[in-house]
Design an enzyme around this catalytic site. Structure first.
Site, short mmCIF file in Angstrom:
data_model
loop_
_atom_site.label_atom_id
_atom_site.label_comp_id
_atom_site.label_asym_id
_atom_site.label_seq_id
_atom_site.Cartn_x
_atom_site.Cartn_y
_atom_site.Cartn_z
N HIS A 301 11.36 -0.01 -3.74
CA HIS A 301 11.85 1.32 -3.41
C HIS A 301 10.71 2.13 -2.83
O HIS A 301 9.58 1.99 -3.27
CB HIS A 301 12.39 2.02 -4.68
CG HIS A 301 13.27 3.18 -4.35
ND1 HIS A 301 12.76 4.42 -4.09
CD2 HIS A 301 14.61 3.27 -4.22
CE1 HIS A 301 13.77 5.23 -3.81
NE2 HIS A 301 14.90 4.58 -3.89
N ASP A 358 20.63 -0.44 -6.62
CA ASP A 358 21.63 -1.31 -6.01
C ASP A 358 21.66 -2.70 -6.61
O ASP A 358 22.57 -3.48 -6.33
CB ASP A 358 21.37 -1.42 -4.50
CG ASP A 358 21.76 -0.15 -3.81
OD1 ASP A 358 22.75 0.46 -4.25
OD2 ASP A 358 21.08 0.25 -2.86
N1 ACO Z 1 11.25 -8.56 -1.43
C1 ACO Z 1 10.04 -9.07 -1.11
N2 ACO Z 1 8.96 -8.34 -0.75
C2 ACO Z 1 9.13 -7.01 -0.67
C3 ACO Z 1 10.38 -6.39 -0.97
C4 ACO Z 1 11.45 -7.21 -1.36
N3 ACO Z 1 12.65 -6.68 -1.66
N4 ACO Z 1 10.26 -5.05 -0.81
C5 ACO Z 1 8.99 -4.83 -0.41
N5 ACO Z 1 8.32 -6.02 -0.33
C6 ACO Z 1 6.90 -6.16 0.00
C7 ACO Z 1 6.63 -5.95 1.49
O1 ACO Z 1 6.71 -7.15 2.20
C8 ACO Z 1 5.25 -5.36 1.47
O2 ACO Z 1 4.34 -6.40 1.24
P1 ACO Z 1 2.85 -6.35 1.91
O3 ACO Z 1 2.20 -5.13 1.32
O4 ACO Z 1 2.22 -7.63 1.50
O5 ACO Z 1 3.07 -6.24 3.40
C9 ACO Z 1 5.22 -4.48 0.22
O6 ACO Z 1 6.17 -5.11 -0.68
C10 ACO Z 1 5.60 -3.02 0.46
O7 ACO Z 1 6.91 -2.99 1.06
P2 ACO Z 1 7.33 -1.98 2.24
O8 ACO Z 1 8.42 -2.62 3.04
O9 ACO Z 1 6.11 -1.51 2.97
O10 ACO Z 1 7.92 -0.77 1.38
P3 ACO Z 1 8.84 0.38 1.93
O11 ACO Z 1 8.61 1.52 1.00
O12 ACO Z 1 8.63 0.61 3.39
O13 ACO Z 1 10.32 -0.21 1.76
C11 ACO Z 1 12.38 -0.86 0.81
C12 ACO Z 1 11.12 0.04 0.67
C13 ACO Z 1 13.01 -0.66 2.20
C14 ACO Z 1 13.39 -0.42 -0.25
C15 ACO Z 1 11.96 -2.32 0.62
O14 ACO Z 1 11.41 -2.49 -0.68
C16 ACO Z 1 13.12 -3.32 0.83
O15 ACO Z 1 13.36 -3.73 1.96
N6 ACO Z 1 13.86 -3.66 -0.28
C17 ACO Z 1 15.03 -4.50 -0.16
C18 ACO Z 1 16.21 -3.67 0.33
C19 ACO Z 1 16.74 -2.73 -0.72
O16 ACO Z 1 16.94 -3.09 -1.87
N7 ACO Z 1 17.03 -1.50 -0.31
C20 ACO Z 1 17.63 -0.49 -1.19
C21 ACO Z 1 16.72 0.67 -1.38
S1 ACO Z 1 17.34 1.71 -2.64
C22 ACO Z 1 18.44 2.70 -1.89
O17 ACO Z 1 18.56 2.88 -0.71
C23 ACO Z 1 19.36 3.34 -2.83
#
Ligand code: ACO
Length: 423
Positions: A301, A358
């Site tokens: 998140h 979610d």
């Molecule tokens: N699975 C694996 N790795 C992940 C995940 C995941 N679900 N989420 C983040 N990471 C990793 C990224 O690859 C990144 O790794 P790095 O630092 O080695 O490059 C690190 O964790 C940080 O992730 P970011 O994408 O930079 O975080 P951001 O804050 O931009 O994204 C998000 C947040 C979009 C929610 C992301 O965690 C994601 O895509 N999650 C899956 C989708 C999801 O569940 N979305 C619902 C959000 S809640 C809502 O809308 C109510």
């Protein structure tokens, strides 16, 4: 500290500092460009505040979420969705009289114009209900075109009341069943279940377990400060677009799998893991692999870097509701295993990746009989009062201006046009 100092190109700039009521610090940069010619660059807006807001407080590090000061745990346990919608919109919990009047309004505005039913006939049977919902909500502006001053308050109520009717009609259309009219004797959530699941041939008995679960799910989704869809609603509203157009754009923003579409993506992922049959470790490894685009849906998140308090509530509720309904769902077992393994894995621990709201909401919706492609629509119904509250706050703020970010241009510098024959 009342100001911050910026040293840029040999000059010092004094930037005012504001403090929120929970002590957050903001450096005010609205005069930065005019005084220095520079802008700030923050793609994804990780460190950028777009407004002052008194609606929702989140502390991502401590896992705190409060609407108008009330902790989400208390609202989820003691309140219902209609009351929370009132709280978000008007800033206070309603008195008994205010509550009765608001609930009556939600009941009496729940029907849609008969002509709108024809719109549903034009969509293909497999149309995604989020596309139908955003189109229908934008279409409401053609039926309620009144001037803003005279109609905003009633339009807030119309939208909350009608969105569940539109959502249920979209579902009925997708399965080829006749639409079911709302009933005036039912509460907000019971009415939605009635329109979704009743058929003309027999009486539909409302299950109070489902009503309670739905109330809680909608409350947990009702607001989340400046998230992607709410910022979209504010952005569109800042151009003075009408409330229906603004909310329709929020629905589109919510649709994406990185935002509200994640609940559908979680269920599809759990189903894929179940069908694959080779265990969850393979999927954990894929999620960690930088060369693989697979991510664990429902994990991570932007704001919560400790735990998502909504996920904690839903995790428990998913187990209780499935017990009460006598449903056993192998996907819930996979979800729990995946959570356990991921929470012990160094990759997820280092990045503070925890289940978000979610991760469990899809399991609950599935137990309630709501099909997977309707999950994000459920999220939209829940988030609507939050969008409306933010839109109202923006419009009531005399100092608000049209949202218009700047950019750092990285394209060509000036070059000369070449006639086509010489390219
Ligand atoms: N699975 C694996 N790795 C992940 C995940 C995941 N679900 N989420 C983040 N990471 C990793 C990224 O690859 C990144 O790794 P790095 O630092 O080695 O490059 C690190 O964790 C940080 O992730 P970011 O994408 O930079 O975080 P951001 O804050 O931009 O994204 C998000 C947040 C979009 C929610 C992301 O965690 C994601 O895509 N999650 C899956 C989708 C999801 O569940 N979305 C619902 C959000 S809640 C809502 O809308 C109510």
């Amino acid at each position: 500290m009342t100001s911050a100092r910026l040293h840029l190109d040999g000059k010092d700039y004094e930037l005012p500092v504001v403090r929120g009521s929970e002590g957050e610090t903001g450096i005010v940069i609205d005069q930065l460009r005019s005084s220095s010619g520079a802008i700030t660059l923050d793609p994804g807006f990780t460190s950028t505040g777009a407004c002052r807001s008194a609606i929702t407080f989140i502390d991502g590090a401590k896992g705190i979420l409060r609407y108008r000061g009330y902790p989400i745990e208390q609202l989820a346990e003691h309140s219902d969705f209609a009351e929370v919608a009132y709280l978000l919109l008007y800033g206070e919990l309603p008195t008994q009289e205010q509550s009765a009047a608001f609930r009556a309004d939600l009941t009496y505005h729940s029907m849609i114009h008969e002509d709108m039913k024809k719109f549903f006939e034009g969509f293909p049977p497999n149309a995604h209900p989020m596309a139908i919902l955003s189109a229908m909500v934008a279409s409401l502006s053609t039926y309620y075109p009144g001037t803003e001053e005279e109609s905003n308050e009633i339009n807030f109520v119309r939208l909350i009341a009608k969105v569940r009717t539109l959502a249920a009609y979209a579902y009925k259309k997708s399965i080829g069943q006749p639409t079911i009219y709302p009933r005036n004797d039912l509460s907000y959530c019971a009415n939605f279940l009635h329109m979704m699941f009743a058929v003309p041939a027999e009486e539909y008995v409302i299950n109070p377990v489902l009503v309670r679960a739905l109330n809680m799910l909608l409350i947990l989704h009702a607001d989340h400060e400046q998230n992607c869809s709410t910022s979209t609603v504010r952005m569109v509203g800042s151009s003075r677009a009408n409330i229906f157009a603004s909310i329709s754009s929020g629905i589109c923003a919510l649709w994406g799998p990185l935002h509200g579409g994640a609940n559908q993506a979680v269920l599809e992922m759990l189903q894929m893991i179940a069908d694959d049959g080779s265990g969850y470790q393979k999927w954990i490894d894929r999620a960690k692999d930088k060369d693989d685009s697979f991510r664990l849906m429902g994990f991570g998140h932007r704001v919560y870097k400790n735990y998502d308090p909504r996920a904690t509530i839903l995790r428990k509720m998913a187990a209780d509701v499935l017990d009460e309904l006598g449903v056993s769902d192998p996907l819930l077992d996979i979800a729990r295993d995946l959570e356990r393994v991921a929470l012990e894995d160094e990759y997820f621990v280092e990045r503070n990746l925890y289940p978000n709201v979610d991760f469990y909401s899809g399991i609950l919706y599935r137990a309630m009989g709501i099909p997977t492609n309707m999950f994000t629509v459920m999220f939209a119904i829940g988030r609507l009062p939050g969008w409306l509250a933010h839109w109202k706050e923006l419009r009531e703020d005399d100092s608000s201006r049209i949202y218009r970010p700047r950019q750092i241009y990285t394209g060509y510098t000036e070059r000369t046009y070449q006639p086509i024959e010489s390219r």
